[in-house]
Write a protein that holds these residues in place. Structure first.
Motif, PDB file in Angstrom:
ATOM      1  N   TYR A  47       0.789  -1.221   0.000  1.00  0.00           N
ATOM      2  CA  TYR A  47       0.000   0.000   0.000  1.00  0.00           C
ATOM      3  C   TYR A  47       0.826   1.280   0.000  1.00  0.00           C
ATOM      4  O   TYR A  47       0.339   2.322  -0.416  1.00  0.00           O
ATOM      5  CB  TYR A  47      -0.934   0.024   1.217  1.00  0.00           C
ATOM      6  N   ILE A  48       2.030   1.205   0.512  1.00  0.00           N
ATOM      7  CA  ILE A  48       2.856   2.417   0.595  1.00  0.00           C
ATOM      8  C   ILE A  48       4.186   2.209  -0.110  1.00  0.00           C
ATOM      9  O   ILE A  48       4.667   1.088  -0.231  1.00  0.00           O
ATOM     10  CB  ILE A  48       3.117   2.833   2.061  1.00  0.00           C
ATOM     11  N   LYS A  49       4.738   3.310  -0.583  1.00  0.00           N
ATOM     12  CA  LYS A  49       6.069   3.278  -1.193  1.00  0.00           C
ATOM     13  C   LYS A  49       7.036   3.958  -0.238  1.00  0.00           C
ATOM     14  O   LYS A  49       6.717   4.976   0.355  1.00  0.00           O
ATOM     15  CB  LYS A  49       6.077   3.994  -2.536  1.00  0.00           C
ATOM     16  N   VAL A  50       8.218   3.362  -0.116  1.00  0.00           N
ATOM     17  CA  VAL A  50       9.253   3.904   0.750  1.00  0.00           C
ATOM     18  C   VAL A  50      10.437   4.300  -0.117  1.00  0.00           C
ATOM     19  O   VAL A  50      10.889   3.517  -0.958  1.00  0.00           O
ATOM     20  CB  VAL A  50       9.690   2.856   1.806  1.00  0.00           C
ATOM     21  N   THR A  51      10.918   5.513   0.072  1.00  0.00           N
ATOM     22  CA  THR A  51      12.134   5.956  -0.603  1.00  0.00           C
ATOM     23  C   THR A  51      13.304   5.618   0.315  1.00  0.00           C
ATOM     24  O   THR A  51      13.418   6.172   1.404  1.00  0.00           O
ATOM     25  CB  THR A  51      12.095   7.465  -0.888  1.00  0.00           C
ATOM     26  N   SER A  52      14.132   4.682  -0.114  1.00  0.00           N
ATOM     27  CA  SER A  52      15.259   4.251   0.703  1.00  0.00           C
ATOM     28  C   SER A  52      16.447   5.177   0.526  1.00  0.00           C
ATOM     29  O   SER A  52      16.821   5.520  -0.602  1.00  0.00           O
ATOM     30  CB  SER A  52      15.669   2.825   0.321  1.00  0.00           C
ATOM     31  N   PHE A  53      17.031   5.574   1.632  1.00  0.00           N
ATOM     32  CA  PHE A  53      18.248   6.383   1.676  1.00  0.00           C
ATOM     33  C   PHE A  53      18.121   7.685   0.870  1.00  0.00           C
ATOM     34  O   PHE A  53      19.105   8.201   0.348  1.00  0.00           O
ATOM     35  CB  PHE A  53      19.451   5.577   1.189  1.00  0.00           C
ATOM     36  N   ASN A  54      16.905   8.182   0.713  1.00  0.00           N
ATOM     37  CA  ASN A  54      16.642   9.396  -0.067  1.00  0.00           C
ATOM     38  C   ASN A  54      17.189   9.301  -1.492  1.00  0.00           C
ATOM     39  O   ASN A  54      17.589  10.304  -2.074  1.00  0.00           O
ATOM     40  CB  ASN A  54      17.204  10.638   0.630  1.00  0.00           C
ATOM     41  N   VAL A  55      17.210   8.069  -2.026  1.00  0.00           N
ATOM     42  CA  VAL A  55      17.760   7.842  -3.363  1.00  0.00           C
ATOM     43  C   VAL A  55      16.673   7.411  -4.337  1.00  0.00           C
ATOM     44  O   VAL A  55      16.502   8.007  -5.400  1.00  0.00           O
ATOM     45  CB  VAL A  55      18.886   6.780  -3.326  1.00  0.00           C
ATOM     46  N   ALA A  56      15.958   6.345  -4.006  1.00  0.00           N
ATOM     47  CA  ALA A  56      14.981   5.768  -4.934  1.00  0.00           C
ATOM     48  C   ALA A  56      13.974   4.927  -4.163  1.00  0.00           C
ATOM     49  O   ALA A  56      14.170   4.643  -2.973  1.00  0.00           O
ATOM     50  CB  ALA A  56      15.693   4.908  -5.979  1.00  0.00           C
ATOM     51  N   ASP A  57      12.929   4.510  -4.859  1.00  0.00           N
ATOM     52  CA  ASP A  57      11.947   3.606  -4.276  1.00  0.00           C
ATOM     53  C   ASP A  57      12.678   2.370  -3.740  1.00  0.00           C
ATOM     54  O   ASP A  57      13.616   1.871  -4.357  1.00  0.00           O
ATOM     55  CB  ASP A  57      10.934   3.196  -5.364  1.00  0.00           C
ATOM     56  N   SER A  58      12.235   1.888  -2.602  1.00  0.00           N
ATOM     57  CA  SER A  58      12.915   0.763  -1.946  1.00  0.00           C
ATOM     58  C   SER A  58      13.005  -0.460  -2.852  1.00  0.00           C
ATOM     59  O   SER A  58      13.997  -1.194  -2.808  1.00  0.00           O
ATOM     60  CB  SER A  58      12.211   0.396  -0.637  1.00  0.00           C
TER      61      SER A  58
END
Length: 157
Positions: A51-62
């Motif tokens: 349901y949710i998208k996480v941006t990992s390390f402020n770089v890209a979608d996890s």
């Protein structure tokens, strides 16, 4: 007179408060040595990932990190990482890292031409389930006021 004494006591109490470090810097060399080498980040999992998208390390979608290649050099705590997922923008960066006695990895992505000591931001991730062929890093994120674990699964190449 009472106000002056109270002010002096408050200043003394505040001035003598011990300073706490956010991240311990005492290194866990045995864990660092065990992690040295080339790894593939095989999966990224977290509650609510449908349901949710996480941006990992402020770089890209996890999910773009799945299949990424990581190199950890233990003798100088440097390395590299590269995103190479077909549906994502390619990205690579030099990194600096260490593992402290609290089993936390402190990780910084380095900007080209900027030394690690001049990079003020980084990430603190918990190291778990470590063996010769795999380990996990766990990050905590806030999802609607609830802390959720993001689990990065690394497998030895």
């Amino acid at each position: 007179m009472k106000k002056i004494i109270l002010i002096v006591l408050v200043i003394f109490a505040v001035g003598c408060k011990s300073k706490e470090k956010v991240v311990g810097t005492k290194l866990d060399r045995s864990t660092e040595i065990a992690i040295k080498g080339n790894w593939v980040l095989s999966s990224v999992n977290y509650g609510g990932s449908d349901y949710i998208k996480v941006t990992s390390f402020n770089v890209a979608d996890s999910k773009c990190f799945e299949g990424s290649e990581w190199s950890f050099v233990a003798n100088n705590n440097k390395g590299q990482m590269a995103l190479n997922s077909a549906n994502c923008t390619n990205y690579s960066s030099n990194i600096t890292w260490y593992i402290n006695k609290d089993e936390n990895m402190v990780l910084k992505f380095l900007t080209e031409g900027v030394k690690a000591k001049h990079t003020n931001s980084g990430y603190i991730l918990r190291v778990v389930s470590q063996s010769k062929t795999q380990f996990q890093l766990i990050d905590k994120i806030d999802v609607a006021g609830k802390m959720t674990d993001v689990v990065y699964q690394f497998d030895k190449r």
